[in-house]
Design an enzyme around this catalytic site. Sequence first.
Site, PDB file in Angstrom:
ATOM      1  N   TYR A   1      27.394  46.046  33.866  1.00  0.00           N
ATOM      2  CA  TYR A   1      28.830  46.231  34.022  1.00  0.00           C
ATOM      3  C   TYR A   1      29.482  45.057  34.743  1.00  0.00           C
ATOM      4  CZ  TYR A   1      29.126  50.714  31.807  1.00  0.00           C
ATOM      5  OH  TYR A   1      29.115  51.703  30.852  1.00  0.00           O
TER       6      TYR A   1
ATOM      7  N   HIS B   1      38.004  34.783  52.573  1.00  0.00           N
ATOM      8  CA  HIS B   1      39.225  35.534  52.280  1.00  0.00           C
ATOM      9  C   HIS B   1      38.923  36.765  51.435  1.00  0.00           C
ATOM     10  CE1 HIS B   1      43.803  34.933  51.298  1.00  0.00           C
ATOM     11  NE2 HIS B   1      43.494  36.207  51.467  1.00  0.00           N
TER      12      HIS B   1
ATOM     13  N   HIS C   1      41.013  42.283  50.162  1.00  0.00           N
ATOM     14  CA  HIS C   1      40.076  41.742  51.132  1.00  0.00           C
ATOM     15  C   HIS C   1      38.876  42.682  51.220  1.00  0.00           C
ATOM     16  CE1 HIS C   1      43.657  39.619  53.390  1.00  0.00           C
ATOM     17  NE2 HIS C   1      43.548  39.254  52.118  1.00  0.00           N
TER      18      HIS C   1
ATOM     19  N   GLU D   1      51.349  35.649  49.201  1.00  0.00           N
ATOM     20  CA  GLU D   1      50.323  35.215  48.262  1.00  0.00           C
ATOM     21  C   GLU D   1      50.743  35.411  46.806  1.00  0.00           C
ATOM     22  OE1 GLU D   1      46.405  35.689  51.037  1.00  0.00           O
ATOM     23  OE2 GLU D   1      47.132  37.508  50.073  1.00  0.00           O
TER      24      GLU D   1
ATOM     25  N   HIS E   1      44.603  41.353  44.160  1.00  0.00           N
ATOM     26  CA  HIS E   1      43.948  40.612  45.242  1.00  0.00           C
ATOM     27  C   HIS E   1      43.709  41.565  46.401  1.00  0.00           C
ATOM     28  CE1 HIS E   1      43.009  37.916  48.453  1.00  0.00           C
ATOM     29  NE2 HIS E   1      44.201  38.007  49.015  1.00  0.00           N
TER      30      HIS E   1
END
Length: 212
Positions: free
Chosen positions: A118, A158, A93, A72, A91
Amino acid sequence: MSADARRAIVRVAHSIHCRGLTHGRTGNLAVRDGERVLVTPTGVSLADVDADQLSVVALDGAHLEGPPPTKEAFLHVAMLRVRPDANAVVHTHSVHAAAVSCLSDIDADNPIPPLTAYYGMRVGTLRMLPYYAPGDPAATGAVEDAARVTHALLLRNHGPVVAGVDLDTAVDALEELEHTAQLFFLTRGLATSPLTSAQLHAFATPSGRNPS
């Protein structure tokens, strides 16, 4: 690549795993260092990332040095190419954000409402991309288009991808996104009062909604 960049990736990777923001061998990080990008390698848990075993890729995604990069890596370099204000991408999950990405009744332009100040400061605008198989470079165009609008993306079915001026800023935003996704599920079906457009606009900065 600088030793500082390598140490930062190891520190943040281990922290992300320890805090449960990713699991198994999922999740990946990248740091821009001049015209090259340091990326976590493929098939390695973030708990086991080693400073001497990181991948180096070009901004066009070409593998330059080290072990094979995460499949990725194209997500990271795509965001860095179109966001000169960003020097790092994270990135994961993470569970609640990934769960939001699986819902069918979600607005792709506003998948998680701005429920807290925030969230407004650290995330601001979130865009959800259509589904692409993990590692499918066909997502590159969609990533670049969305990243021109916001530094925070949610990949359908994802998980989140967030850019920042540095790794700590990107992780702060990602963690705020995950926390707000949890609030979203806790309050789903109840009347809520998300921040207004004017309130969100007050958090905007020249480099995007990405405060230090």
